[in-house]
Write an enzyme that holds these catalytic residues in place. Structure first.
Site: not given
Length: 324
Positions: A54, A59, A202, A224, A228
């Site tokens: 998050e 993005t 998302r 990327d 988590q």
């Protein structure tokens, strides 16, 4: 005698000479190609994006793809083409954008009852339909005009607006207000996500996404990986030949907990993870770039969420410049 000795000399067959020559030529060709590939790879600036879940890594990848990417950027692959998002990229994002709207409203409705708020009159049928769609696990696939109207009506309820302010007490997507505000637009039959829709959409990153992009002078490769804890064991395979590590920290995370652990503050986790990566033996000579993300959300939160309530060691004010 000399003549006889000459006759007994065994000369190599012509075929054997040819065989040796062909093997040598082939070997040299492979060596030249390997050297060429090695030099080409060295000219690529490889940026490894790391950070907690998050934090906004994906993005940034999408932003770079819009500005400098190639139309053949793929998962676990590279390519070259024209910059920007393709029609296929936009079509593939339709369900994700619609699911964000459905799932966000489902989370808000669940939190609404748990936090002791009541919806206004006339919204019960809408609530039931949205909850059913959210529980289906495929909200984007059942997104109808009726469902969009239900979401818009619920989003206008005063109680839900109060719940949003307390979003740090449960797992609410940062872009929830955006997609809920645009709920009816997402339901049109010819809907195609805009650049901003795709940037805000998302979906949890699982595995590895490699996006090549090119400026006038340099070719880049942006890697990327999922942030988590369960995804971090996959990181090590990309630690070799990294030009630089781009570590992403979300400023707005100061009052939120991890998705996978509701007892750990996200900012604390970022601080801990950064220390671990910085001291990793693989990166002893690798430059680090720290990128502070979600500044706009940080500014908004400063108006109602005191930093020292979540980070007691902070002794400053809620002023943006000082807090930054």
């Amino acid at each position: 005698h000399f003549y006889k000795r000459q006759k007994t000399v065994h000369h190599p067959r012509m075929g054997a000479c040819l065989s040796v020559d062909e093997a040598t030529v082939k070997s040299r060709h492979i060596d030249r190609q390997n050297k060429k590939d090695y030099n080409a790879e060295r000219r690529v600036v490889k940026l490894l994006l790391l950070g907690t879940g998050e934090s906004g890594k994906s993005t940034i990848v999408k932003q770079m793809k819009i500005l400098h990417g190639t139309d053949s950027s793929t998962q676990s692959g590279t390519g070259a083409g024209t910059p920007g998002l393709t029609q296929a990229d936009r079509v593939a994002a339709v369900d994700t954008c619609r699911s964000n709207a459905v799932d966000s409203m489902g989370v808000l409705l669940s939190a609404c009852s748990r936090l002791g708020y009541s919806l206004g009159s006339g919204l019960e049928d809408a609530r039931v339909r949205v909850i059913k769609a959210a529980e289906s696990g495929f909200g984007g696939g059942v997104y109808t005009s009726q469902l969009a109207q239900d979401i818009a009506a619920l989003w206008g309820d005063v109680s839900l607006q109060k719940v949003v302010i307390r979003g740090n007490e449960f797992q609410l997507c940062d872009s929830a207000p955006y997609f809920l505000t645009h709920a009816t637009r997402l339901a049109t039959s010819d809907y195609l996500p805009t650049d901003e829709d795709i940037l805000r959409a998302r979906s949890m990153t699982s595995g590895i996404v490699v996006v090549p992009f090119q400026t006038k002078e340099v070719k880049f490769e942006l890697v990327d990986v999922g942030g988590q804890r369960s995804e971090r064991k996959k990181w090590i395979q990309f630690f070799d030949n990294v030009t630089s590590v781009l570590f992403i920290i979300s400023l707005s995370d100061y009052n939120q907990v991890l998705y996978e652990d509701n007892t750990t503050n996200r900012m604390r986790e970022s601080e801990k993870l950064f220390g671990e990566i910085l001291n990793c033996i693989f990166f002893k000579r690798t430059p680090f770039i720290v990128f502070f993300n979600k500044v706009d959300l940080f500014q908004q939160k400063l108006k109602y969420a005191k930093i020292d309530n979540y980070l007691p060691e902070y002794s400053g004010t809620q002023d943006y410049q000082e807090a930054l």
